[in-house]
Design a protein around this motif. Structure first.
Motif, PDB file in Angstrom:
ATOM      1  N   GLN A  22       0.745  -0.745  -0.022  1.00 52.73           N
ATOM      2  CA  GLN A  22      -0.264  -0.289   0.050  1.00 52.73           C
ATOM      3  C   GLN A  22       0.689   1.048  -0.433  1.00 52.73           C
ATOM      4  O   GLN A  22       0.580   2.084   0.226  1.00 52.73           O
ATOM      5  CB  GLN A  22      -1.158   0.312   0.654  1.00 52.73           C
ATOM      6  N   TRP A  31      -4.880   2.635   4.595  1.00 52.70           N
ATOM      7  CA  TRP A  31      -5.121   0.785   3.962  1.00 52.70           C
ATOM      8  C   TRP A  31      -3.486   0.649   4.650  1.00 52.70           C
ATOM      9  O   TRP A  31      -4.038  -0.684   4.791  1.00 52.70           O
ATOM     10  CB  TRP A  31      -5.112   0.924   2.414  1.00 52.70           C
ATOM     11  N   THR A  73     -16.961   2.450   1.840  1.00 53.43           N
ATOM     12  CA  THR A  73     -15.901   1.051   0.890  1.00 53.43           C
ATOM     13  C   THR A  73     -16.781   0.867  -0.165  1.00 53.43           C
ATOM     14  O   THR A  73     -16.567   1.041  -1.552  1.00 53.43           O
ATOM     15  CB  THR A  73     -14.870   0.413   0.665  1.00 53.43           C
ATOM     16  N   GLU A  97     -10.377  -2.446  -2.551  1.00 55.48           N
ATOM     17  CA  GLU A  97     -10.627  -2.299  -1.108  1.00 55.48           C
ATOM     18  C   GLU A  97     -12.080  -2.877   0.248  1.00 55.48           C
ATOM     19  O   GLU A  97     -11.315  -3.263   1.619  1.00 55.48           O
ATOM     20  CB  GLU A  97     -10.833  -1.291  -1.009  1.00 55.48           C
ATOM     21  N   SER A 101     -10.711  -5.635   3.224  1.00 62.29           N
ATOM     22  CA  SER A 101     -11.413  -5.164   4.762  1.00 62.29           C
ATOM     23  C   SER A 101     -12.691  -5.485   5.190  1.00 62.29           C
ATOM     24  O   SER A 101     -12.685  -6.328   6.212  1.00 62.29           O
ATOM     25  CB  SER A 101     -12.036  -3.188   4.364  1.00 62.29           C
TER      26      SER A 101
END
Length: 173
Positions: A22, A31, A73, A97, A101
């Motif tokens: 990241q 992130w 997100t 993303e 997560s």
């Protein structure tokens, strides 16, 4: 117990690598934090430090924070899908993303479940976690070596594992 600790060791390495790549992302600080905190938590579990109060509390706090990121997100992803760009789901940064997560939340929830389970359920969960711990590495490897996939991802994703070119400084008179 050994299988659970090994699975967390594998996931600690994975989350560390996920945080590392990241570093060249436009929102890298967010992130890197999302992935490096679980890396530390999994390392603590792998080293059998789960009885430390802070590890359990940090796990709970990070699950809560990650759930907020999941919702945020998801909203970004729905907006990106509605813009009519015609991109497939796996081609969107927001979907990667969101998947990351969600995986953080799922793994940490599995650990919480493991910590508060009886011996029989711990055996079942440790087997499940052993299988699950190798899946992101296999998926990441297949995406990394797929020329088709590599052609569709943003440039900052392609150079994530490459070291920056060394700068040669010369003194001129």
């Amino acid at each position: 117990m050994i299988l659970w600790r090994v699975s967390n060791g594998v996931m600690s390495v994975f989350f560390f690598l996920a945080g590392f790549v990241q570093r060249n992302d436009p929102d890298s600080l967010l992130w890197m934090t999302i992935y490096l905190i679980p890396a530390a938590i999994c390392l603590a579990y792998a080293l059998n430090l789960s009885d430390i109060f802070l590890v359990k509390e940090l796990t709970g706090v990070h699950i809560a924070a990650s759930l907020v990121i999941v919702v945020y997100t998801f909203i970004q992803l729905t907006e990106a899908l509605s813009d009519g760009s015609g991109l497939l789901l796996h081609e969107l940064e927001e979907s990667r993303e969101l998947a990351g997560s969600c995986f953080v939340v799922s793994w940490l929830l599995l650990n919480v479940k493991y910590l508060y389970s009886d011996a029989q359920n711990k055996r079942k969960l440790s087997r499940l976690m052993a299988v699950v711990s190798f899946m992101p590495i296999l998926l990441w490897s297949s995406a990394h070596f797929s020329t088709d996939y590599q052609a569709k991802i943003p440039e900052h994703c392609k150079t994530a594992f490459k070291a920056p070119a060394p700068t040669i400084i010369t003194m001129s008179e």
